[in-house]
Motif scaffolding. Structure first.
Motif, short mmCIF file in Angstrom:
data_model
loop_
_atom_site.label_atom_id
_atom_site.label_comp_id
_atom_site.label_asym_id
_atom_site.label_seq_id
_atom_site.Cartn_x
_atom_site.Cartn_y
_atom_site.Cartn_z
N LYS A 105 3.93 -99.96 33.93
CA LYS A 105 3.51 -99.20 32.76
C LYS A 105 4.58 -99.29 31.67
CE LYS A 105 1.96 -94.64 31.60
NZ LYS A 105 2.37 -93.31 31.80
N LYS A 106 5.82 -99.10 32.11
CA LYS A 106 6.91 -99.06 31.13
C LYS A 106 7.12 -100.44 30.47
CE LYS A 106 11.88 -98.34 31.02
NZ LYS A 106 12.17 -99.74 30.91
N ASN A 107 7.06 -101.48 31.29
CA ASN A 107 7.40 -102.80 30.76
C ASN A 107 6.22 -103.54 30.14
OD1 ASN A 107 10.20 -103.00 31.35
ND2 ASN A 107 9.63 -103.01 33.50
N LEU A 108 4.99 -103.22 30.57
CA LEU A 108 3.86 -104.03 30.11
C LEU A 108 2.78 -103.21 29.41
CD1 LEU A 108 2.90 -106.95 30.11
CD2 LEU A 108 1.68 -106.46 32.23
N LEU A 109 2.25 -102.19 30.18
CA LEU A 109 1.06 -101.53 29.64
C LEU A 109 1.34 -100.76 28.36
CD1 LEU A 109 -0.59 -100.40 32.99
CD2 LEU A 109 -1.03 -102.41 31.60
#
Ligand code: ADP
Length: 436
Positions: free
Chosen positions: A67-71
């Motif tokens: 979530k933090k790096n992509l979404l």
């Protein structure tokens, strides 16, 4: 902000650490607890519980890392792109950490910059087309006006010729008859009236002739300040300004104007005599003459220059400018600088109903014998022959006439500095200088 790292590597490292940690935890807990378990069933149950706990840990922390790096960055990117797509071209996306997303974000920001630049270019093109349109409308009006004046001129010349000759005879006969009556000691009053009315008609006829023949062979680049100074000397020597307080502000730096100087003299004398008539009943009569030069419309680019916005096209402006320049000595529309001479007085001004008529032929408010109503009409024609214009600014504090004349050099920064046959040379100069 930390330097961007490739998203793939970031994800692999986070998930790798997580997976390694979970596997280690699994191994340690199994090796510690296994000796205390008594049956296969207990062992299976323990392994199931520990795998489930590991799965929960992997899903929770793995999901968080994803979530933090992509979404979240992708969501933010989508929202920003949508805002720009909805027309908010000034919105800029925040740069995320992942190298790939950062590169997409930078491209979107650059695209928005280009959209704004494109909009500005479009606005400049539209503005330039609008200006050209106004120039064309003015040019068309000038052509119509010139054609009208030309036919009035032909008519005026015809009338002046037909009326002028018999009139000279009438004035001559009246003079002879007057002398006879005076010799016979008769009453000359009626004959004097006839002679003065004949002189009045003669004034009108001369005015018509002036109007019909404004062309001149004496066209040269002329310093307007010298003409104004000459007019001042003429009027002062003749005492035409009487007790009127008059001030003259001349600008010797003004560029020269192509003309026959006698035409400008005639215009200025007419304006000044009108002004002196207007202030004759004023307590502290004042007349001000001022001259200066100001930027003309051609200070706008007529051709492509280094600092022109990329994509802006001034071709239409150049074409119109060329047409103007070929048509006349010079024109206010194509001049880089415009010389202005203003004559103001503190007279009563004109009734607003008369404002639109002052340049009409035979419009006069002066008593019979004093004015023909041709002065401003002819002045406007003479000034228009120089490529210029006269404007009236009428206030209750007085009238102000402004004569605007285009400078003689229509191509300022060129090698062409000849004044004669300006039109042809101007065209050639534009051809030579075109960068496009
Ligand atoms: P004329 O001087 O023979 O009347 P012009 O064409 O020079 O003809 O002027 C037309 C009319 O314009 C004048 O009769 C006068 O009514 C008005 N006019 C011109 N100049 C001024 C001025 N400075 N103040 C007020 N009225 C003016």
């Amino acid at each position: 902000m930390s330097s961007p790292t490739p998203l793939r590597r970031e994800l692999l490292i986070s998930l790798g650490i997580l997976f390694g940690g979970v596997t280690l935890l699994l191994g340690i807990s199994i090796s510690l607890v296994l000796p205390f378990l008594r049956s296969t069933g207990e062992t299976m149950a323990f392994i199931l519980v520990i795998v489930a706990v590991d799965l929960v840990i992997v899903l929770t922390f793995g999901g968080w890392a994803l979530k933090k790096n992509l979404l979240e960055p992708v969501d933010q990117l989508v929202r920003g792109v949508k805002q720009i797509a909805d027309g908010d071209y000034r919105h800029r996306l925040e740069l995320p950490n992942g190298l790939e997303l950062r590169s997409i974000t930078e491209s979107v920001n650059a695209m928005a910059d280009r959209l704004i630049a494109g909009q500005e270019v479009l606005a400049e093109n539209v503005r330039s087309l609008d200006e050209t349109n106004v120039m064309l409308i003015e040019a068309r009006n000038e052509v119509i006006q010139a054609a009208r004046l030309a036919s009035v001129g032909t008519l005026a010349a015809g009338i002046a010729h037909e009326v002028g000759n018999p009139l000279t005879a009438i004035i001559g006969y009246a003079d002879v008859a007057l002398r006879r009556i005076e010799a016979d000691q008769g009453d000359p009053e009626l004959l004097e009236l006839i002679r003065s009315e004949a002189h009045r008609i003669d004034g009108i006829v001369r005015g018509l002739l002036d109007f019909a023949r404004p062309q001149s062979d004496e066209i040269t680049p002329v310093r307007v300040d010298e003409v104004v100074a000459g007019v001042r000397e003429l009027l002062e020597t003749q005492g035409r300004l009487g007790q009127i307080e008059h001030s003259w502000t001349l600008d010797e730096e003004c560029p020269p104007v192509l003309m026959d100087p006698r035409h400008l003299e005639q215009v200025l004398v007419n304006l000044l005599l009108n002004a002196s008539d207007a202030v004759k009943d004023v307590d502290e009569p004042k007349i001000e003459v001022a001259m200066w030069s100001e930027e003309g419309p051609a200070a706008n680019p007529l051709r492509r220059r280094g600092d022109d916005p990329p994509g802006v096209n001034y071709m239409h402006r150049r074409r119109v400018a060329r047409a103007f320049a070929v048509e006349s000595l010079g024109s206010l529309e194509t001049a880089h600088r415009v010389v202005v001479v203003a004559v103001s007085d503190n007279g009563p001004g004109l009734p607003s109903a008369d404002e639109t008529h002052v340049f009409d032929p035979f419009f006069t408010t002066k008593e019979p014998g004093k004015g023909t109503g041709l002065g401003l009409f002819i002045s406007a024609r003479l000034v228009s022959g120089m490529g210029g214009r006269i404007d009236l600014e009428n206030t209750p504090d007085g009238a102000r006439f402004e004569v605007r004349l285009p400078e003689a050099t229509t191509v300022k920064d060129s090698t062409v500095e000849q004044y004669g046959a300006v039109g042809a040379r101007y065209s050639e100069a534009i051809d030579r200088q075109e960068v496009e």
